[in-house]
Scaffold this motif. Structure first.
Motif, PDB file in Angstrom:
ATOM      1  N   THR A 106       0.814  -1.217   0.000  1.00 22.97           N
ATOM      2  CA  THR A 106       0.000   0.000   0.000  1.00 22.97           C
ATOM      3  C   THR A 106       0.850   1.270   0.000  1.00 22.97           C
ATOM      4  O   THR A 106       0.354   2.343  -0.350  1.00 22.97           O
ATOM      5  CB  THR A 106      -0.933   0.025   1.219  1.00 22.97           C
ATOM      6  OG1 THR A 106      -0.161  -0.155   2.415  1.00 22.97           O
ATOM      7  CG2 THR A 106      -1.965  -1.089   1.124  1.00 22.97           C
ATOM      8  N   HIS A 107       2.131   1.171   0.409  1.00 21.80           N
ATOM      9  CA  HIS A 107       3.004   2.336   0.442  1.00 21.80           C
ATOM     10  C   HIS A 107       4.024   2.331  -0.697  1.00 21.80           C
ATOM     11  O   HIS A 107       4.925   3.165  -0.718  1.00 21.80           O
ATOM     12  CB  HIS A 107       3.748   2.407   1.782  1.00 21.80           C
ATOM     13  CG  HIS A 107       2.872   2.730   2.946  1.00 21.80           C
ATOM     14  ND1 HIS A 107       1.983   1.825   3.471  1.00 21.80           N
ATOM     15  CD2 HIS A 107       2.730   3.864   3.683  1.00 21.80           C
ATOM     16  CE1 HIS A 107       1.337   2.379   4.487  1.00 21.80           C
ATOM     17  NE2 HIS A 107       1.769   3.613   4.637  1.00 21.80           N
ATOM     18  N   THR A 108       3.886   1.399  -1.649  1.00 25.82           N
ATOM     19  CA  THR A 108       4.824   1.334  -2.767  1.00 25.82           C
ATOM     20  C   THR A 108       4.546   2.482  -3.732  1.00 25.82           C
ATOM     21  O   THR A 108       3.451   2.604  -4.258  1.00 25.82           O
ATOM     22  CB  THR A 108       4.692  -0.004  -3.514  1.00 25.82           C
ATOM     23  OG1 THR A 108       4.769  -1.088  -2.580  1.00 25.82           O
ATOM     24  CG2 THR A 108       5.798  -0.143  -4.542  1.00 25.82           C
ATOM     25  N   LYS A 109       5.561   3.319  -3.962  1.00 26.65           N
ATOM     26  CA  LYS A 109       5.382   4.503  -4.808  1.00 26.65           C
ATOM     27  C   LYS A 109       6.219   4.487  -6.077  1.00 26.65           C
ATOM     28  O   LYS A 109       6.025   5.328  -6.953  1.00 26.65           O
ATOM     29  CB  LYS A 109       5.720   5.774  -4.007  1.00 26.65           C
ATOM     30  CG  LYS A 109       4.746   6.067  -2.873  1.00 26.65           C
ATOM     31  CD  LYS A 109       5.050   7.397  -2.222  1.00 26.65           C
ATOM     32  CE  LYS A 109       4.022   7.715  -1.145  1.00 26.65           C
ATOM     33  NZ  LYS A 109       4.283   9.032  -0.492  1.00 26.65           N
ATOM     34  N   THR A 110       7.149   3.526  -6.177  1.00 29.75           N
ATOM     35  CA  THR A 110       8.055   3.526  -7.327  1.00 29.75           C
ATOM     36  C   THR A 110       8.242   2.118  -7.864  1.00 29.75           C
ATOM     37  O   THR A 110       8.466   1.180  -7.092  1.00 29.75           O
ATOM     38  CB  THR A 110       9.431   4.113  -6.945  1.00 29.75           C
ATOM     39  OG1 THR A 110       9.250   5.396  -6.336  1.00 29.75           O
ATOM     40  CG2 THR A 110      10.313   4.265  -8.168  1.00 29.75           C
ATOM     41  N   LEU A 111       8.152   1.978  -9.168  1.00 30.44           N
ATOM     42  CA  LEU A 111       8.442   0.723  -9.853  1.00 30.44           C
ATOM     43  C   LEU A 111       9.588   0.980 -10.816  1.00 30.44           C
ATOM     44  O   LEU A 111       9.495   1.842 -11.698  1.00 30.44           O
ATOM     45  CB  LEU A 111       7.218   0.214 -10.614  1.00 30.44           C
ATOM     46  CG  LEU A 111       7.420  -1.045 -11.457  1.00 30.44           C
ATOM     47  CD1 LEU A 111       7.760  -2.244 -10.572  1.00 30.44           C
ATOM     48  CD2 LEU A 111       6.181  -1.339 -12.292  1.00 30.44           C
ATOM     49  N   VAL A 112      10.709   0.260 -10.631  1.00 28.70           N
ATOM     50  CA  VAL A 112      11.889   0.402 -11.479  1.00 28.70           C
ATOM     51  C   VAL A 112      11.935  -0.764 -12.455  1.00 28.70           C
ATOM     52  O   VAL A 112      11.833  -1.922 -12.046  1.00 28.70           O
ATOM     53  CB  VAL A 112      13.184   0.448 -10.643  1.00 28.70           C
ATOM     54  CG1 VAL A 112      14.397   0.629 -11.552  1.00 28.70           C
ATOM     55  CG2 VAL A 112      13.113   1.572  -9.612  1.00 28.70           C
ATOM     56  N   VAL A 113      12.078  -0.452 -13.738  1.00 29.54           N
ATOM     57  CA  VAL A 113      12.138  -1.481 -14.781  1.00 29.54           C
ATOM     58  C   VAL A 113      13.436  -1.303 -15.556  1.00 29.54           C
ATOM     59  O   VAL A 113      13.790  -0.175 -15.943  1.00 29.54           O
ATOM     60  CB  VAL A 113      10.936  -1.356 -15.742  1.00 29.54           C
ATOM     61  CG1 VAL A 113      11.001  -2.427 -16.823  1.00 29.54           C
ATOM     62  CG2 VAL A 113       9.627  -1.459 -14.979  1.00 29.54           C
ATOM     63  N   ILE A 136      -1.598  -2.756  -5.244  1.00 31.98           N
ATOM     64  CA  ILE A 136      -0.738  -2.004  -6.148  1.00 31.98           C
ATOM     65  C   ILE A 136      -1.478  -0.765  -6.629  1.00 31.98           C
ATOM     66  O   ILE A 136      -2.600  -0.847  -7.131  1.00 31.98           O
ATOM     67  CB  ILE A 136      -0.301  -2.859  -7.350  1.00 31.98           C
ATOM     68  CG1 ILE A 136       0.556  -4.037  -6.866  1.00 31.98           C
ATOM     69  CG2 ILE A 136       0.460  -2.016  -8.364  1.00 31.98           C
ATOM     70  CD1 ILE A 136       1.884  -3.648  -6.294  1.00 31.98           C
ATOM     71  N   ARG A 137      -0.841   0.400  -6.499  1.00 26.54           N
ATOM     72  CA  ARG A 137      -1.473   1.665  -6.852  1.00 26.54           C
ATOM     73  C   ARG A 137      -1.151   2.046  -8.293  1.00 26.54           C
ATOM     74  O   ARG A 137      -0.014   1.928  -8.748  1.00 26.54           O
ATOM     75  CB  ARG A 137      -0.975   2.763  -5.901  1.00 26.54           C
ATOM     76  CG  ARG A 137      -1.295   2.494  -4.453  1.00 26.54           C
ATOM     77  CD  ARG A 137      -0.451   3.271  -3.486  1.00 26.54           C
ATOM     78  NE  ARG A 137      -0.424   4.709  -3.788  1.00 26.54           N
ATOM     79  CZ  ARG A 137       0.010   5.628  -2.932  1.00 26.54           C
ATOM     80  NH1 ARG A 137       0.457   5.259  -1.740  1.00 26.54           N
ATOM     81  NH2 ARG A 137       0.018   6.895  -3.253  1.00 26.54           N
ATOM     82  N   ARG A 138      -2.164   2.535  -9.009  1.00 22.38           N
ATOM     83  CA  ARG A 138      -1.971   2.951 -10.397  1.00 22.38           C
ATOM     84  C   ARG A 138      -1.168   4.249 -10.504  1.00 22.38           C
ATOM     85  O   ARG A 138      -0.613   4.556 -11.559  1.00 22.38           O
ATOM     86  CB  ARG A 138      -3.326   3.122 -11.093  1.00 22.38           C
ATOM     87  CG  ARG A 138      -4.084   1.824 -11.295  1.00 22.38           C
ATOM     88  CD  ARG A 138      -5.418   2.095 -11.965  1.00 22.38           C
ATOM     89  NE  ARG A 138      -5.248   2.497 -13.348  1.00 22.38           N
ATOM     90  CZ  ARG A 138      -5.318   1.674 -14.393  1.00 22.38           C
ATOM     91  NH1 ARG A 138      -5.545   0.381 -14.193  1.00 22.38           N
ATOM     92  NH2 ARG A 138      -5.181   2.119 -15.622  1.00 22.38           N
ATOM     93  N   ASP A 139      -1.092   5.030  -9.411  1.00 17.55           N
ATOM     94  CA  ASP A 139      -0.333   6.282  -9.453  1.00 17.55           C
ATOM     95  C   ASP A 139       1.132   6.080  -9.069  1.00 17.55           C
ATOM     96  O   ASP A 139       1.849   7.040  -8.804  1.00 17.55           O
ATOM     97  CB  ASP A 139      -0.974   7.325  -8.547  1.00 17.55           C
ATOM     98  CG  ASP A 139      -0.980   6.919  -7.071  1.00 17.55           C
ATOM     99  OD1 ASP A 139      -0.671   5.744  -6.774  1.00 17.55           O
ATOM    100  OD2 ASP A 139      -1.297   7.772  -6.225  1.00 17.55           O
ATOM    101  N   MET A 140       1.586   4.830  -9.068  1.00 20.66           N
ATOM    102  CA  MET A 140       2.981   4.524  -8.764  1.00 20.66           C
ATOM    103  C   MET A 140       3.887   5.059  -9.872  1.00 20.66           C
ATOM    104  O   MET A 140       3.614   4.881 -11.058  1.00 20.66           O
ATOM    105  CB  MET A 140       3.149   3.004  -8.633  1.00 20.66           C
ATOM    106  CG  MET A 140       4.525   2.544  -8.188  1.00 20.66           C
ATOM    107  SD  MET A 140       4.685   0.748  -8.296  1.00 20.66           S
ATOM    108  CE  MET A 140       3.281   0.234  -7.300  1.00 20.66           C
ATOM    109  N   PHE A 141       4.982   5.745  -9.494  1.00 17.28           N
ATOM    110  CA  PHE A 141       5.919   6.271 -10.483  1.00 17.28           C
ATOM    111  C   PHE A 141       6.679   5.131 -11.156  1.00 17.28           C
ATOM    112  O   PHE A 141       7.066   4.159 -10.512  1.00 17.28           O
ATOM    113  CB  PHE A 141       6.914   7.228  -9.833  1.00 17.28           C
ATOM    114  CG  PHE A 141       6.342   8.587  -9.539  1.00 17.28           C
ATOM    115  CD1 PHE A 141       6.057   9.472 -10.569  1.00 17.28           C
ATOM    116  CD2 PHE A 141       6.083   8.978  -8.243  1.00 17.28           C
ATOM    117  CE1 PHE A 141       5.528  10.724 -10.306  1.00 17.28           C
ATOM    118  CE2 PHE A 141       5.553  10.229  -7.963  1.00 17.28           C
ATOM    119  CZ  PHE A 141       5.271  11.107  -9.007  1.00 17.28           C
TER     120      PHE A 141
END
Length: 422
Positions: A106-113, A136-141
């Protein structure tokens, strides 16, 4: 009277019983020390049928200050774990093999690919799979890393933040201020891809120094090209270009800024930049660019290919004139500077448009919104095939730059005008 009082007692009793069922208490609550908050997720390509997923798990008790209740100086602020799995969803339970606390996203804000995965056909399917997890939040960077995502996450070494999740939280605010990277989220990626609206620009970064660009000016860098020493090795500047959910190229910081300025709605309040002094080519003038009006997009859809006329009005403040030439009191010099800055930005924008047409074959400027206004229905828009027509479109770009403020100093000092450096 007694019957009325009796009814009141019965109603009160029934209301109390009802509240007992409504107010359920804290039977499903989880204590903070029992939780492990995933701050960053990293995805890497691993063959044709598996991915490598990395979790940066923040410890709510670790790395705290002594006066913070429940903090522990002996526990680390975060833990990084990498797993090799078939897909992103199957990794969650596998974490339980080594992590004792309950994992939450719920606190995940960044996805690195990693760039390797972003350029493959596996990227979009893994992003869509991640969204099936309700936490998983859709507003994740989204961040595309030049190296492996696991190396990017481990290589990030913020010096000023004790807790690693704060770094990404604070960096997102700097992105809004500088426009050196686009504000890219999972939601905007899927929106642009599914809406057939053109190219998608994604944050581009690295923790490794590959080839420093010695000749670049303040915003002409791509991640890994900034010549710096000390501090956190991370560099996030420029953008990864996506077409149909797949990475096809990159834009540097200057091109990323121009792409956003050319969009109909631009939300960055001001940009710091430099331009060559028109009266002394050995120096550059520092300015602050302000855009207060929406970009005007005129489009003609009749004919085989569209015709676009783009006009962008900007204001700029003069911040520094190292050459010592008087642009403050000399009105003719001011007009010359306005004309020069307008022409300089227009020429760079035209080159960028040509690059997007010839190299990428797509529009990152969100001009598709103007096309939709010309067409009645979504089916008509799909038949028009904006993505297919854009590479051959006739595009005219014109920037109009006007001086807003002349700076705090009334005129250059005598030492600067005479070149006295003593």
């Amino acid at each position: 009277m007694q019957s009325i009082d009796f009814l009141k007692v019965v109603k009160g009793f029934l209301l109390s019983i009802s509240l007992m069922f409504i107010v359920t208490g804290c039977w499903d609550s989880i204590e903070v020390e029992q939780s492990a908050f995933v701050s960053v997720i990293g995805l890497d390509k691993l063959g044709s049928d598996k991915i490598e997923i990395t979790y940066l798990i923040s410890n709510p008790q670790g790395g705290g200050f002594s006066n913070v209740v429940g903090s522990s100086q002996k526990e680390p602020p975060a833990e990084i774990i990498t797993l090799k799995v078939p897909d992103i969803l199957s990794a969650r339970d596998l974490l339980g093999a080594s992590v004792t606390r309950q994992i939450t996203f719920t606190h995940t804000k960044t996805l690195v690919v990693s760039e390797e995965l972003a350029r493959s056909g596996l990227f979009l399917s893994n992003i869509e799979a991640a969204l099936r997890d309700r936490e998983i939040r859709r507003d994740m960077f989204l961040v595309v890393s030049k190296e492996k995502a696991s190396e990017f996450i481990r290589g990030n070494d913020p010096k000023l933040e004790t807790r690693p999740h704060k770094f990404y939280e604070f960096m997102s605010e700097r992105w809004k201020d500088t426009a050196l990277v686009p504000l890219s989220t999972m939601h905007t990626l899927l929106e642009r891809t599914e809406g057939k609206a053109g190219l998608f620009l994604n944050i581009y970064g690295t923790t490794q120094k590959f080839n420093a660009n010695e000749a670049a000016n303040e915003d002409e860098y791509l991640a890994s090209e900034i010549n710096k020493s000390g501090g956190n090795p991370i560099q996030m500047i420029g953008s990864a270009v996506f077409k149909d959910g797949k990475m096809i190229g990159t834009l540097n910081g200057e091109e990323t800024r121009l792409s956003q300025l050319l969009r109909p709605n631009f939300q960055i309040p001001s940009l710091l930049s430099t331009y060559q002094d028109p009266l002394n080519k050995d120096y550059r003038i520092s300015v602050r660019i302000i855009k207060e009006e929406d970009t005007k997009v005129k489009i003609v859809t009749q004919g085989d290919y569209p015709k676009l006329d783009i006009k962008v009005s900007v204001l700029f403040d003069i911040l520094a004139v190292p050459s010592g030439i008087d642009y403050i009191k000399n009105f003719e010099n001011q007009q010359l500077l306005e004309s020069y800055v307008s022409k300089a930005i227009s020429e760079k924008a035209e080159k960028l448009v040509e690059k997007t047409q010839e190299e990428f074959g797509g529009d990152p400027f969100m001009w598709s919104t103007a096309v939709r206004k010309k067409l009645s229905t979504w089916d008509e828009y799909e038949r028009y095939n904006w993505m297919g027509k854009y590479p051959q479109a006739q595009v005219s770009v014109r920037f109009e730059a006007k001086i807003r403020r002349l700076g705090k100093q009334g005129s250059p000092s005598e030492a600067i005008r005479t070149g006295d450096d003593k």
